[in-house]
Design a protein around this motif. Structure first.
Motif, mmCIF file in Angstrom:
data_model
loop_
_atom_site.group_PDB
_atom_site.id
_atom_site.type_symbol
_atom_site.label_atom_id
_atom_site.label_comp_id
_atom_site.label_asym_id
_atom_site.label_seq_id
_atom_site.Cartn_x
_atom_site.Cartn_y
_atom_site.Cartn_z
ATOM 1 N N THR A 3 0.826 -1.200 0.000
ATOM 2 C CA THR A 3 0.000 0.000 0.000
ATOM 3 C C THR A 3 0.863 1.254 0.000
ATOM 4 N N LEU A 6 2.595 1.615 -3.449
ATOM 5 C CA LEU A 6 1.665 2.083 -4.475
ATOM 6 C C LEU A 6 1.234 3.524 -4.197
ATOM 7 N N LEU A 9 3.939 5.722 -5.400
ATOM 8 C CA LEU A 9 3.904 5.691 -6.864
ATOM 9 C C LEU A 9 2.801 6.612 -7.382
ATOM 10 N N ARG A 10 1.624 6.506 -6.747
ATOM 11 C CA ARG A 10 0.512 7.372 -7.130
ATOM 12 C C ARG A 10 0.851 8.833 -6.858
ATOM 13 N N MET A 13 2.981 10.250 -9.493
ATOM 14 C CA MET A 13 2.188 10.432 -10.692
ATOM 15 C C MET A 13 1.289 11.664 -10.546
ATOM 16 N N LYS A 16 3.201 14.823 -11.082
ATOM 17 C CA LYS A 16 3.480 15.017 -12.504
ATOM 18 C C LYS A 16 2.247 15.588 -13.219
ATOM 19 N N VAL A 17 1.084 14.961 -12.949
ATOM 20 C CA VAL A 17 -0.155 15.423 -13.590
ATOM 21 C C VAL A 17 -0.468 16.861 -13.159
ATOM 22 N N ASP B 98 -3.396 14.221 -17.739
ATOM 23 C CA ASP B 98 -2.234 14.769 -18.431
ATOM 24 C C ASP B 98 -1.073 13.788 -18.352
ATOM 25 N N LEU B 99 -1.355 12.544 -18.748
ATOM 26 C CA LEU B 99 -0.298 11.541 -18.811
ATOM 27 C C LEU B 99 -0.301 10.966 -20.225
ATOM 28 N N HIS B 107 2.229 3.125 -15.528
ATOM 29 C CA HIS B 107 1.781 3.354 -14.145
ATOM 30 C C HIS B 107 0.883 2.209 -13.668
#
Lengths: 260, 287
Positions: A3, A6, A9-10, A13, A16-17, B98-99, B107
């Motif tokens: 958990t 991940l 990792l999320r 991400m 970045k978004v 936006d990926l 991912h």
């Protein structure tokens, strides 16, 4: 273990978004700096010996930054993720809801660090903000940031069930934040606000965060100008912790993956 | 049919109510491992509700479902272990992250214990040229193919596809069918809902027709609605006019015609009802 892995990792991400979304970067990260610039330029007056309004305002904006990057940002983006099916897509996968929350907390932490650094740098460079030199003040600053952003994150997740649609979320959340900012002594000197406004603001975390930040950035002598005659750091810690617990319970109990 | 006898999905007496409205009204159905099963039905017939119960997105009001010998409503660690073996392509997603395609597939691959190769999956769904493109800039059909990529990235044993090819052009649809046939070849069980009869006919080992929350027939595409025995239509040109007759013994009729014309029958056609004719008749009768 999985958990946490991940979740991080999320989180990476999500950062970045976030950074790729021009509106979100401007609205969430740069807007407080722009406000600081406007208010700092307009109100150059001194509100106490050795304290200008812009110094007072920077302390409030750093506290507000915690509300912007956590509560406001999450309470607007989570309903959108719910409406657009991002959450439903996630639900069908071997990932726990905690990993999703950890990802959000990671995003908020990064944003908060960036925003605080921007405000501190900008405030010190242009508006005479005194960067604290004693370790005691930095300790206060650190626990205020940690407790404040945790509080802001869980309340943002909890509040994300209130907007009926993703598109309408901003119209509900933004006014609440702005009103709280007015009531909590971000835009005006708190002790000069009407009593009922002070008492109302004292129910919510932002008032306590701004007051705590003033204890960090304003001279010790200013404490007597506060409503209680001191910084009330102990009470601040208790109230923020209470809100953190309320927010945590609400976000776990009320979180939903989709609109139905 | 490349099926074995082990069930992948078992549904018995499934009921789903929304308030007073009964959306699914007692469904019994078994889907076997390794087969492609297509659920056909008009809008509002209960297709998506049924699929979403199987996917664990909705609770059932009555009956029993087992998916890969597991109750899909289970939450927590056990539920996530099960989800590791399931691939889901939802009906439509409009989130415009936006990926890039590459970043998105990469991912999601980290969520699974045994993911497929990211580049291979991108190739398979035909998005190689769009790999660097942000998901928000994809066309509707490309978007859908990304959804499919995210459905198969975890090497699922069972793949759910809810109207997967809506918005595809004919070429993309053919390529998609090839992909599903390849997955079946690798042993993946596929449960799909579709509006497209040709899709069901091209892909499915068996189809089930659902209308008003009830399954009215389960059969192979070739035998659905007693298609094999349905009357054929013969048309030909005679006396300057098209003639037509319906018969369940077309060969005998042709013999007679051939004798009458003493050889070639002008503009002869023998038409068997296609799956669409059968399907429309079936749901028409059950409205």
């Amino acid at each position: 273990m999985k958990t946490l892995k991940l979740g991080l990792l999320r989180g990476r991400m999500e950062v970045k978004v976030f950074m790729r979304g021009r509106e979100s970067v401007v609205f969430t990260l740069l807007f407080p700096v722009i406000l600081l610039f406007i208010f700092g330029s307009v109100f150059q007056n001194t509100i106490a010996p050795g304290v200008t309004f812009s110094q007072y305002f920077v302390a409030g904006m750093i506290a507000s930054g915690l509300v912007n990057t956590g509560f406001q940002q999450l309470a607007i983006t989570i309903p959108m993720e719910r409406e657009f099916g991002t959450l439903k897509r996630l639900r069908g996968r071997p990932i726990s809801v905690s990993a999703y929350f950890i990802g959000k907390a990671y995003l908020v932490t990064i944003l908060m660090i960036l925003q605080t650094a921007l405000l501190l740098g900008f405030g010190a460079a242009f508006f005479g903000l005194d960067i604290p030199t004693t370790s005691g003040k930095w300790i206060t600053f650190t626990w205020l940031i940690l407790l404040g952003s945790a509080c802001s994150t869980v309340l943002g997740i909890a509040f994300s069930v209130v907007p009926k649609s993703g598109r309408g979320a901003s119209a509900i959340v933004s006014p609440i934040v702005i009103i709280l900012q007015f009531f909590s002594g971000v835009f005006f000197v708190f002790s000069e606000l009407p009593i009922w406004m002070q008492q109302f603001a004292a129910l919510f975390p932002l008032k306590w965060l701004t007051q705590g930040m003033r204890s960090v950035f304003l001279p010790e002598s200013f404490a007597t100008q506060e409503v209680a005659g001191n910084w009330e750091l102990g009470r601040t810690a208790i109230i923020l912790t209470l809100w953190l617990i309320i927010g945590l319970i609400l976000s776990i109990k009320t979180f939903k993956w989709s609109e139905e | 049919m490349s099926t074995n006898t082990k069930p992948a999905i078992e549904i018995s007496g499934l009921i789903k109510r929304y308030g007073q409205k009964v959306a699914v009204d007692g469904i019994d159905l078994t889907v076997y491992q390794g087969e492609i099963f297509a659920l056909l039905g008009p809008n509002g017939a209960g297709k998506t509700t049924t699929v979403e119960i199987l996917e664990g997105f909705r609770n059932l009001s009555g009956g029993k479902v087992r998916v890969l010998d597991f109750d899909p409503a289970t939450t927590g660690e056990a539920g996530r272990k099960w989800r590791n073996k399931i691939g889901i392509v939802l009906q439509s997603t409009t989130d415009a992250a936006d990926l890039s395609v590459q970043e998105t597939v990469e991912h999601f691959s980290h969520y699974y214990e045994n993911p497929r190769n990211v580049d291979e999956v991108i190739d398979e769904v035909g998005l190689r040229e769009k790999a660097k493109e942000l998901a928000r800039n994809l066309s509707g059909g490309q978007r859908r193919r990304l959804d499919v990529a995210l459905g198969i990235i975890g090497s699922p044993e069972l793949l759910f596809l809810d109207e997967p090819t809506t918005g595809f052009d004919p070429e993309a649809r053919r390529a998609f069918w090839d992909l599903l046939n390849k997955l079946r070849g690798e042993g993946t069980t596929i449960f799909l809902t579709t509006h497209y009869l040709d899709e069901a006919e091209a892909l499915a080992d068996r189809v089930g027709v659902i209308t008003a929350g009830k399954i009215i027939e389960i059969a192979t595409p070739a035998t659905l609605g007693d298609r094999g025995n349905a009357p054929a239509r013969i048309t030909w040109l005679e006396n300057g006019q098209m003639q037509e007759l319906e018969t369940s013994e077309p060969t005998a009729e042709l013999k007679k015609l051939s004798t009458r014309f003493n050889g070639e029958i002008p503009q002869l056609q023998v038409i068997r009802p296609n799956l669409e004719d059968i399907y429309l008749r079936m749901i028409g009768e059950n409205r």
